[in-house]
Write a protein that holds these residues in place. Structure first.
Motif, PDB file in Angstrom:
ATOM      1  N   LYS A   1      38.414  47.280  52.763  1.00 18.81           N
ATOM      2  CA  LYS A   1      37.322  48.226  52.515  1.00 18.81           C
ATOM      3  C   LYS A   1      37.915  49.552  52.042  1.00 18.81           C
ATOM      4  CE  LYS A   1      35.880  47.885  56.674  1.00 18.81           C
ATOM      5  NZ  LYS A   1      35.144  48.086  57.920  1.00 18.81           N
ATOM      6  N   ILE A   2      37.385  50.049  50.929  1.00 18.57           N
ATOM      7  CA  ILE A   2      37.917  51.269  50.333  1.00 18.57           C
ATOM      8  C   ILE A   2      36.802  52.285  50.120  1.00 18.57           C
ATOM      9  CG2 ILE A   2      39.141  52.250  48.350  1.00 18.57           C
ATOM     10  CD1 ILE A   2      40.449  49.485  47.979  1.00 18.57           C
ATOM     11  N   LEU A   3      37.064  53.527  50.525  1.00 18.45           N
ATOM     12  CA  LEU A   3      36.164  54.648  50.289  1.00 18.45           C
ATOM     13  C   LEU A   3      36.709  55.423  49.092  1.00 18.45           C
ATOM     14  CD1 LEU A   3      33.967  56.760  51.051  1.00 18.45           C
ATOM     15  CD2 LEU A   3      35.620  57.720  52.663  1.00 18.45           C
ATOM     16  N   ILE A   4      35.850  55.684  48.109  1.00 19.87           N
ATOM     17  CA  ILE A   4      36.248  56.448  46.924  1.00 19.87           C
ATOM     18  C   ILE A   4      35.728  57.878  47.063  1.00 19.87           C
ATOM     19  CG2 ILE A   4      36.025  56.699  44.423  1.00 19.87           C
ATOM     20  CD1 ILE A   4      35.536  53.657  44.286  1.00 19.87           C
ATOM     21  N   VAL A   5      36.640  58.837  46.878  1.00 18.66           N
ATOM     22  CA  VAL A   5      36.267  60.245  46.922  1.00 18.66           C
ATOM     23  C   VAL A   5      36.693  60.861  45.595  1.00 18.66           C
ATOM     24  CG1 VAL A   5      36.450  62.422  48.174  1.00 18.66           C
ATOM     25  CG2 VAL A   5      36.739  60.251  49.406  1.00 18.66           C
TER      26      VAL A   5
ATOM     27  N   LEU B   1      32.740  55.639  39.323  1.00 19.31           N
ATOM     28  CA  LEU B   1      32.128  54.339  38.997  1.00 19.31           C
ATOM     29  C   LEU B   1      33.124  53.422  38.288  1.00 19.31           C
ATOM     30  CD1 LEU B   1      28.565  55.527  37.926  1.00 19.31           C
ATOM     31  CD2 LEU B   1      29.198  54.293  40.024  1.00 19.31           C
ATOM     32  N   GLU B   2      33.961  54.003  37.448  1.00 17.58           N
ATOM     33  CA  GLU B   2      34.998  53.218  36.776  1.00 17.58           C
ATOM     34  C   GLU B   2      35.998  52.676  37.792  1.00 17.58           C
ATOM     35  OE1 GLU B   2      38.643  54.209  33.788  1.00 17.58           O
ATOM     36  OE2 GLU B   2      36.729  55.184  33.341  1.00 17.58           O
ATOM     37  N   ILE B   3      36.390  53.513  38.751  1.00 19.41           N
ATOM     38  CA  ILE B   3      37.319  53.087  39.812  1.00 19.41           C
ATOM     39  C   ILE B   3      36.679  52.000  40.661  1.00 19.41           C
ATOM     40  CG2 ILE B   3      38.519  53.825  41.907  1.00 19.41           C
ATOM     41  CD1 ILE B   3      38.827  56.611  40.547  1.00 19.41           C
ATOM     42  N   GLU B   4      35.396  52.181  40.981  1.00 22.21           N
ATOM     43  CA  GLU B   4      34.673  51.167  41.762  1.00 22.21           C
ATOM     44  C   GLU B   4      34.705  49.816  41.043  1.00 22.21           C
ATOM     45  OE1 GLU B   4      30.396  50.624  43.976  1.00 22.21           O
ATOM     46  OE2 GLU B   4      30.418  51.554  41.982  1.00 22.21           O
TER      47      GLU B   4
ATOM     48  N   THR C   1      33.151  50.809  50.114  1.00 20.90           N
ATOM     49  CA  THR C   1      32.157  51.131  51.143  1.00 20.90           C
ATOM     50  C   THR C   1      31.204  52.219  50.686  1.00 20.90           C
ATOM     51  OG1 THR C   1      33.608  52.765  52.194  1.00 20.90           O
ATOM     52  CG2 THR C   1      33.730  50.490  53.016  1.00 20.90           C
ATOM     53  N   SER C   2      31.730  53.247  50.029  1.00 19.66           N
ATOM     54  CA  SER C   2      30.915  54.370  49.556  1.00 19.66           C
ATOM     55  C   SER C   2      31.673  55.115  48.472  1.00 19.66           C
ATOM     56  CB  SER C   2      30.627  55.366  50.692  1.00 19.66           C
ATOM     57  OG  SER C   2      29.900  54.776  51.737  1.00 19.66           O
ATOM     58  N   ILE C   3      30.919  55.910  47.725  1.00 16.92           N
ATOM     59  CA  ILE C   3      31.495  56.854  46.771  1.00 16.92           C
ATOM     60  C   ILE C   3      30.926  58.218  47.136  1.00 16.92           C
ATOM     61  CG2 ILE C   3      31.622  57.594  44.371  1.00 16.92           C
ATOM     62  CD1 ILE C   3      31.221  54.657  43.548  1.00 16.92           C
ATOM     63  N   VAL C   4      31.812  59.189  47.391  1.00 15.85           N
ATOM     64  CA  VAL C   4      31.372  60.541  47.736  1.00 15.85           C
ATOM     65  C   VAL C   4      32.133  61.549  46.876  1.00 15.85           C
ATOM     66  CG1 VAL C   4      30.687  59.932  50.093  1.00 15.85           C
ATOM     67  CG2 VAL C   4      33.014  60.723  49.657  1.00 15.85           C
ATOM     68  N   ASP C   5      31.602  62.796  46.835  1.00 14.86           N
ATOM     69  CA  ASP C   5      32.223  63.781  45.954  1.00 14.86           C
ATOM     70  C   ASP C   5      32.640  65.081  46.637  1.00 14.86           C
ATOM     71  OD1 ASP C   5      29.713  64.792  46.441  1.00 14.86           O
ATOM     72  OD2 ASP C   5      29.165  65.030  44.328  1.00 14.86           O
TER      73      ASP C   5
END
Length: 196
Positions: A5-9, A17-20, A31-35
């Motif tokens: 499971k990976i969280l993208i910040v 979105l490209e990384i996802e 798991t989520s994308i946050v900024d």
């Protein structure tokens, strides 16, 4: 095998979105994308990811380095930084957050896979090491309690019969104090000739 499971910040939605997409193609679960750093900390607690892919430059009161430090201290979740360019000052600061790696933007699938796999492996080994250290510490404490509180006379000697340690039971039985025994050879101390 369960997907990591990976969280993208990342503050740039298109990059996130490209990384996802890359991560999903590689078989990981996002798991989520946050900024922001605040959302990163919040999602670290709720999502419990195996790893966080953190842009060093993110919105919020803290940057990615500060957020990674908080996350490491509170949740022990490994962080891999993503960076657009090598900024020596930031890289030096980032070292103190103990990251599990770096990937340069634009992110290449192969580089991301290798970095994440290495970070996951190091995190797993680190977790196992900490568990082993905790178990060893517990065993050491149990040994100390048993050794020092035993009513029986117990002593520790080197191979050459030099006293290294004695317990209270040894002192009660022989009358010799730790100062009398430690550092002396067993032949120098006649435990049957109890001191006055």
């Amino acid at each position: 095998m369960e997907k990591a499971k990976i969280l993208i910040v990342d503050q740039e939605a298109s990059i996130a979105l490209e990384i996802e997409s890359i991560l999903k193609n590689l078989g990981y679960h996002v798991t989520s994308i946050v900024d922001t750093s605040e959302k990163a900390i919040e999602k670290s607690e709720t999502d419990k990811p195996n790893i966080i892919l953190m842009d060093i430059r993110i919105k919020g009161e803290m940057d990615g380095i500060d957020a990674a430090t908080v996350i490491r201290d509170r949740f022990e979740i490994p962080v891999v930084f993503s960076i657009a360019h090598l900024d020596e000052e930031r890289i030096e600061r980032a070292k103190f957050s103990m990251p599990f790696g770096y990937v340069l933007k634009p992110i290449q699938e192969r580089d991301l896979k290798v970095t994440i796999e290495m970070a996951l492996y190091v995190a797993k080994v680190d977790t196992e090491r900490r568990a082993a250290e905790d178990e060893l510490r517990l065993e050491k404490e149990k040994y100390k309690v048993a050794y020092y509180t035993s009513p029986d006379a117990v002593n520790i000697n080197r191979m050459d019969s030099l006293y290294v340690d004695i317990n209270e039971g040894f002192t009660r039985l022989t009358g010799f104090t730790r100062e009398d025994a430690i550092g002396k050879l067993s032949s120098e101390i006649d435990i049957w000739a109890i001191p006055e």
